[in-house]
Enzyme design. Structure first.
Site, PDB file in Angstrom:
ATOM      1  N   ASP A 143       0.418  -1.146  -0.018  1.00  0.00           N
ATOM      2  CA  ASP A 143      -0.194   0.011  -0.030  1.00  0.00           C
ATOM      3  C   ASP A 143       0.971   0.990  -0.128  1.00  0.00           C
ATOM      4  O   ASP A 143       2.200   1.277   0.786  1.00  0.00           O
ATOM      5  CB  ASP A 143      -0.803  -0.259   1.118  1.00  0.00           C
ATOM      6  CG  ASP A 143      -2.104   1.178   1.354  1.00  0.00           C
ATOM      7  OD1 ASP A 143      -2.851   1.479  -0.412  1.00  0.00           O
ATOM      8  OD2 ASP A 143      -2.289   1.456   2.032  1.00  0.00           O
TER       9      ASP A 143
ATOM     10  N   HIS B  60      -4.223  13.754   0.886  1.00  0.00           N
ATOM     11  CA  HIS B  60      -4.380  12.934   1.586  1.00  0.00           C
ATOM     12  C   HIS B  60      -3.165  13.459   2.901  1.00  0.00           C
ATOM     13  O   HIS B  60      -3.365  13.558   3.840  1.00  0.00           O
ATOM     14  CB  HIS B  60      -4.408  12.111   1.726  1.00  0.00           C
ATOM     15  CG  HIS B  60      -4.449  10.441   2.528  1.00  0.00           C
ATOM     16  ND1 HIS B  60      -6.040  10.548   3.499  1.00  0.00           N
ATOM     17  CD2 HIS B  60      -3.822   9.944   3.071  1.00  0.00           C
ATOM     18  CE1 HIS B  60      -5.151   9.927   4.395  1.00  0.00           C
ATOM     19  NE2 HIS B  60      -3.872   9.721   4.685  1.00  0.00           N
TER      20      HIS B  60
ATOM     21  N   GLU C 271      -9.813   4.116   3.584  1.00  0.00           N
ATOM     22  CA  GLU C 271      -8.702   5.232   2.880  1.00  0.00           C
ATOM     23  C   GLU C 271      -9.612   4.676   1.327  1.00  0.00           C
ATOM     24  O   GLU C 271      -9.633   3.228   1.328  1.00  0.00           O
ATOM     25  CB  GLU C 271      -7.777   4.500   2.577  1.00  0.00           C
ATOM     26  CG  GLU C 271      -7.097   4.997   4.643  1.00  0.00           C
ATOM     27  CD  GLU C 271      -6.053   5.481   4.127  1.00  0.00           C
ATOM     28  OE1 GLU C 271      -5.515   5.002   3.538  1.00  0.00           O
ATOM     29  OE2 GLU C 271      -5.734   5.932   4.877  1.00  0.00           O
TER      30      GLU C 271
ATOM     31  N   GLU D  99      -9.251   3.985  -2.583  1.00  0.00           N
ATOM     32  CA  GLU D  99      -8.067   3.615  -3.188  1.00  0.00           C
ATOM     33  C   GLU D  99      -8.415   2.739  -4.414  1.00  0.00           C
ATOM     34  O   GLU D  99      -9.156   2.281  -4.296  1.00  0.00           O
ATOM     35  CB  GLU D  99      -6.726   3.259  -2.173  1.00  0.00           C
ATOM     36  CG  GLU D  99      -6.276   3.754  -1.079  1.00  0.00           C
ATOM     37  CD  GLU D  99      -5.861   2.615  -0.338  1.00  0.00           C
ATOM     38  OE1 GLU D  99      -4.469   2.199  -1.033  1.00  0.00           O
ATOM     39  OE2 GLU D  99      -5.037   2.817   0.841  1.00  0.00           O
TER      40      GLU D  99
ATOM     41  N   ASP E 132      -8.872   0.666   2.103  1.00  0.00           N
ATOM     42  CA  ASP E 132      -7.698   0.027   3.041  1.00  0.00           C
ATOM     43  C   ASP E 132      -8.758   0.000   4.044  1.00  0.00           C
ATOM     44  O   ASP E 132      -8.302   1.337   4.587  1.00  0.00           O
ATOM     45  CB  ASP E 132      -6.549   1.112   2.679  1.00  0.00           C
ATOM     46  CG  ASP E 132      -5.706   0.580   3.476  1.00  0.00           C
ATOM     47  OD1 ASP E 132      -5.715  -0.276   4.280  1.00  0.00           O
ATOM     48  OD2 ASP E 132      -4.561   1.645   4.024  1.00  0.00           O
TER      49      ASP E 132
ATOM     50  N   ARG F 124      -7.468   4.239  13.262  1.00  0.00           N
ATOM     51  CA  ARG F 124      -6.633   5.428  13.494  1.00  0.00           C
ATOM     52  C   ARG F 124      -6.107   4.982  14.957  1.00  0.00           C
ATOM     53  O   ARG F 124      -4.906   5.645  14.747  1.00  0.00           O
ATOM     54  CB  ARG F 124      -7.453   6.575  12.856  1.00  0.00           C
ATOM     55  CG  ARG F 124      -7.784   6.877  11.738  1.00  0.00           C
ATOM     56  CD  ARG F 124      -7.255   6.699  10.970  1.00  0.00           C
ATOM     57  NE  ARG F 124      -7.887   6.850   9.465  1.00  0.00           N
ATOM     58  CZ  ARG F 124      -6.850   6.372   8.309  1.00  0.00           C
ATOM     59  NH1 ARG F 124      -5.185   5.873   8.371  1.00  0.00           N
ATOM     60  NH2 ARG F 124      -7.791   6.401   7.035  1.00  0.00           N
TER      61      ARG F 124
ATOM     62  N   GLN G 219      -3.045   2.784  14.861  1.00  0.00           N
ATOM     63  CA  GLN G 219      -2.254   3.106  13.788  1.00  0.00           C
ATOM     64  C   GLN G 219      -1.529   3.876  14.795  1.00  0.00           C
ATOM     65  O   GLN G 219      -0.352   3.830  15.086  1.00  0.00           O
ATOM     66  CB  GLN G 219      -3.438   3.587  12.821  1.00  0.00           C
ATOM     67  CG  GLN G 219      -1.916   3.759  11.480  1.00  0.00           C
ATOM     68  CD  GLN G 219      -3.241   4.207   9.958  1.00  0.00           C
ATOM     69  OE1 GLN G 219      -4.024   3.737  10.185  1.00  0.00           O
ATOM     70  NE2 GLN G 219      -1.391   4.791   9.091  1.00  0.00           N
TER      71      GLN G 219
ATOM     72  N   LYS H  32      -4.225  -1.834  10.083  1.00  0.00           N
ATOM     73  CA  LYS H  32      -4.749  -1.802   8.742  1.00  0.00           C
ATOM     74  C   LYS H  32      -4.662  -3.369   8.453  1.00  0.00           C
ATOM     75  O   LYS H  32      -4.669  -3.811   6.701  1.00  0.00           O
ATOM     76  CB  LYS H  32      -3.366  -1.385   7.665  1.00  0.00           C
ATOM     77  CG  LYS H  32      -2.766  -0.107   8.083  1.00  0.00           C
ATOM     78  CD  LYS H  32      -3.807   1.035   7.466  1.00  0.00           C
ATOM     79  CE  LYS H  32      -3.014   2.136   7.050  1.00  0.00           C
ATOM     80  NZ  LYS H  32      -4.167   2.876   6.282  1.00  0.00           N
TER      81      LYS H  32
ATOM     82  N   THR I  24      -8.822  -5.387   4.189  1.00  0.00           N
ATOM     83  CA  THR I  24      -8.361  -4.288   2.973  1.00  0.00           C
ATOM     84  C   THR I  24      -9.453  -4.849   1.494  1.00  0.00           C
ATOM     85  O   THR I  24      -9.405  -5.822   1.411  1.00  0.00           O
ATOM     86  CB  THR I  24      -7.835  -4.927   2.157  1.00  0.00           C
ATOM     87  OG1 THR I  24      -6.558  -3.944   3.257  1.00  0.00           O
ATOM     88  CG2 THR I  24      -7.632  -3.861   1.145  1.00  0.00           C
TER      89      THR I  24
ATOM     90  N   GLU J 207     -10.010  12.595   7.415  1.00  0.00           N
ATOM     91  CA  GLU J 207     -10.118  13.765   7.185  1.00  0.00           C
ATOM     92  C   GLU J 207     -11.361  14.540   7.564  1.00  0.00           C
ATOM     93  O   GLU J 207     -11.879  15.884   7.645  1.00  0.00           O
ATOM     94  CB  GLU J 207      -9.434  13.897   5.758  1.00  0.00           C
ATOM     95  CG  GLU J 207      -8.160  13.014   5.018  1.00  0.00           C
ATOM     96  CD  GLU J 207      -7.524  12.838   3.928  1.00  0.00           C
ATOM     97  OE1 GLU J 207      -7.503  11.396   3.195  1.00  0.00           O
ATOM     98  OE2 GLU J 207      -7.520  14.009   3.049  1.00  0.00           O
TER      99      GLU J 207
END
Ligand code: MN
Length: 419
Positions: free
Chosen positions: A126, A133, A198, A200, A232, A236, A239, A252, A256, A363
């Protein structure tokens, strides 16, 4: 601008279908208790290519390619076979095809089929290649939107786990793990309270590179077989506690999701788009001759449990990426790392410059400080149990689109642990 190619499958000629004859994406499907098999989406139907091969309607190689429920064997045959299959499928499904009578009995309604992983994931990497971002995460986590010193020079990535990749429709348990509040003395163990997505794109490697041998960006571009949407999922809080100095790990590794149809690079060819203007000149090994991105509109939708509709919470475009998949793949192999058929490369979160274009809840809610409101009137910062998150994407042509099929996942409560 390319035009719609017409098919005798009437639903494939609608401007709203994600799967016109121009697309022909590759998946794996089953009906009822039947074994999963390879299929190609056309309109609201699936062409059973395993059956077409058995009947001699498709002959790509001396040995059968579709006697297995994944597309890796076609990839391994190389690009001549990729081109041959695509042109044969167009011939069989085009308006006016003389073989319609033989092909029509091999169509299966998508509505009655279950979709499975379309390929065997060899390894999963990844990246972190969305400029907005990266700036947003810097502002949220470190108090400054300044990019890390390496960011404009290196497509930053980490090695993920192939075992974590699942097909759309697979439920995901909220992960348990270690988290530590900034002012806490000790970390604690329990369900993630900051569960995120996420948005992607995933690039699928269809040709290998040799161990010890670097590749060019142009060679890397030729190695990419196709693309999927990729979510993904990210915890948080887990992480944030674990990621320094070696990068994401448990935050993570719990899942996925990818969309169920491989949209080939050939189908997207007409939608190529350049990477943004370089703020710092890239080192020469990272330059290629082709436009490396594609003009693909992307959406994030969120639907609470029991709600009768999903709310669009973010809308952006793949051209918001700073680095292309070919540049990422070139960088991945440049020191001699062998790349294999079935390797999956996540693009990194795709966010545009305004709040409506953000590709993660981190975000959208600015780390939970600014809740956002769904169409149902409910508010969210991060994902709650029972929420369903959907990624949607399509390249828009003149009267047709190259769609991906939704990438969907519902969050289940954390596993009760320790028991
Ligand atoms: Mn990611």
């Amino acid at each position: 601008m390319s035009q719609l190619k017409k098919s005798w499958v009437e639903s494939a000629n609608s401007p709203d279908t994600p799967f016109p004859l121009n697309n022909l994406p590759y998946g794996v499907f089953s009906v009822g208790d039947d074994e999963p098999r390879c299929g190609v989406a056309i309109g609201d139907m699936i062409l059973d290519v395993a059956a077409a091969e058995e009947l001699g309607l498709i002959e790509i190689s001396d040995d059968p390619v579709f006697d297995v429920p994944f597309w890796n064997e076609l990839m391994e045959l190389g690009s001549d076979a990729w081109v041959a299959l695509r042109s044969r499928l167009e011939q069989l499904l085009a308006e006016g095809s003389t073989e319609r009578a033989a092909v029509e009995p091999l169509l299966v309604a998508q509505a009655g089929a279950d979709l499975h992983m379309p390929f065997l994931v060899s390894e999963y990497t990844d990246f972190y290649a969305g400029r907005q971002h990266a700036a947003n995460m810097g502002a949220i986590l470190r108090g400054s939107p300044d990019l890390p010193a390496n960011w404009l020079h290196i497509p930053i990535g980490y090695n993920g786990r192939a075992s974590s990749v699942v097909v759309s429709g697979t439920d995901i348990h909220r992960p348990n793990g270690q988290r530590k509040a900034p002012d806490a003395e000790m970390p604690s163990f329990g369900p993630s309270a900051r569960l995120d997505i996420e948005l992607e794109m995933g690039a699928i490697v269809g040709k290998p590179s040799a161990f010890g041998q670097p590749i060019t960006v142009d060679e890397a571009d030729d190695m990419i077989f196709g693309y999927v949407l990729l979510n993904d999922w990210s915890a948080r809080d887990i992480q944030g506690w674990e990621y320094q100095p070696l990068g994401p790990f448990q935050g993570k590794a719990f899942g996925t999701s990818i969309s169920p149809w491989i949209v080939t690079a050939s189908a997207l060819e007409a939608f190529r788009a350049p990477t943004p203007k370089r703020e710092k000149e890239l080192l020469p090994y990272l330059s290629g001759s082709k436009d490396g991105l594609y003009d693909i509109d992307l959406q994030v939708l969120m639907q609470p449990e029991g709600a009768d509709k999903a709310s669009v919470v973010g809308e952006t475009n793949y051209t918001r990426m700073y680095y292309s998949a070919a540049e990422q793949l070139c960088h991945h192999a440049i020191g001699g790392c062998a790349m294999n058929v079935g390797d999956l490369l996540g693009s990194g979160t795709i966010s545009g410059p305004t709040k409506t274009e953000y590709g993660s809840l981190m975000e959208m809610s600015w780390a939970g400080r600014e809740p956002f409101t769904l169409d149902t009137g409910e508010t969210r910062t991060f994902i709650e149990d029972g929420d369903t998150l959907t990624l949607r994407g399509a390249a828009k042509g003149d009267g047709f689109q190259i769609g991906f099929g939704d990438c969907v996942g519902t969050i289940l409560p954390a596993v009760n642990w320790p028991k």
